[in-house]
Write an enzyme that holds these catalytic residues in place. Structure first.
Site, PDB file in Angstrom:
ATOM      1  N   HIS A   1     -21.218  17.165 -13.274  1.00 19.16           N
ATOM      2  CA  HIS A   1     -21.829  16.684 -11.944  1.00 19.16           C
ATOM      3  C   HIS A   1     -21.010  16.109 -11.216  1.00 19.16           C
ATOM      4  CE1 HIS A   1     -23.265  13.466 -14.448  1.00 19.16           C
ATOM      5  NE2 HIS A   1     -23.598  12.633 -13.363  1.00 19.16           N
TER       6      HIS A   1
ATOM      7  N   HIS B   1     -30.911  15.945 -12.319  1.00 23.21           N
ATOM      8  CA  HIS B   1     -30.279  14.636 -12.072  1.00 23.21           C
ATOM      9  C   HIS B   1     -29.563  14.732 -10.867  1.00 23.21           C
ATOM     10  CE1 HIS B   1     -28.318  10.972 -13.450  1.00 23.21           C
ATOM     11  NE2 HIS B   1     -27.215  11.583 -13.069  1.00 23.21           N
TER      12      HIS B   1
END
Length: 278
Positions: free
Chosen positions: A78, A134
């Site tokens: 990410h 997230h």
């Protein structure tokens, strides 16, 4: 010889890769900051490796040199700086290698999405699993030895799934985290977990407060007691037994949160964990 201010652990996943033929996948966690992991994922026969979540290129490069492997790819779970912050330096140091990541990842050269696949070296197959919550671009990478289906794989979960916990919902909801962890729960139970941070001790304390009658949590507590580093030592099957964020249907968890519906249970658990000081 360990790198200055870093801890390197060589893991061939003995539990998963001890059968014949010899293991072709080797995972080397590299602690690149106080609690942050990068990983070398090595295809042993070809001596080719990918770096997962490079934050400090020099540290990981030094470990690659010790292992005698060539870096052929970068993988990013990410876009947060502590996971993707080394991508520009990686691209500068290795200008011809692909850098895989989701749509928000900086300096990527290969955009990946849910169910995309690619290979590392001659034998390692990578499957991309989109797990937004997230961050919206969170992707977990499930890696297996394509030449030997009997060997268990590993999943690199970034900040989505931790040993005994999960990541904060910075760009998502409880429903999305429930969907993400449910997706990971469909992987084979023997799949080994490699996450982004060493948070297991705190997760154990929280799990005990939520589900004190669960004997599996004592096993996780013992794991923390016996190991300074827990990444690579647990499986998807283990997490189903002791991770309260993957046990939303259990009476004790629902009672602790005062909720019934999975999304509501997940949201309340996250709120409780954010405020937990045990």
């Amino acid at each position: 010889m360990l790198l200055s201010r870093s801890i390197v652990f060589r893991t061939i996943c003995t539990r998963a890769f001890s059968s014949t033929p010899p293991a072709k996948m080797k995972v080397v966690p590299v602690l690149v900051s106080a609690d942050n992991y990068a990983y070398l994922v090595i295809d042993e026969p070809s001596k080719k490796a990918a770096i997962v979540d490079v934050f400090n290129v020099e540290k990981v490069q030094a470990v690659a040199d010790q292992e005698g492997v060539n870096i052929v790819a970068g993988i990013t779970t990410h876009h947060h700086q502590d996971h993707s912050g080394g991508n520009k330096a990686l691209a500068s140091t290795y200008p011809t290698i692909p850098i895989y990541g989701g749509f928000q990842v900086p300096a990527k050269t290969k955009l990946v999405e849910d169910e995309d696949k690619f290979t590392i070296g001659d034998n390692l197959q990578v499957q991309c699993l989109a797990t937004p919550c997230h961050t919206k671009d969170s992707i977990c990478f499930y890696i297996t030895d394509a030449s030997n289906k009997s060997q268990a794989g590993g999943v690199f979960t970034g900040d989505t799934l931790f040993q005994g916990g999960c990541g904060r919902f910075f760009e998502g909801t409880g429903e999305e985290m429930h969907a993400a962890l449910s997706k990971l729960a469909t992987l084979p139970d023997e799949t080994i977990i490699y996450n982004g941070h060493e948070y297991t001790g705190g997760n154990v304390a929280f799990a005990k407060s939520v589900e004190p009658g669960n004997p599996a949590i004592a096993r996780l507590a013992k794991l923390v007691q016996d190991n300074k580093v827990t990444t690579g030592l647990t499986t998807i099957g283990d997490e189903k037994e002791w991770n309260v964020f993957m046990r939303l249907d259990k009476d004790a968890v629902k009672q602790a949160t005062g909720s019934e519906e999975p999304g509501a249970v997940m949201n309340k658990l996250r709120e409780m964990k954010n405020n937990f000081r045990g």
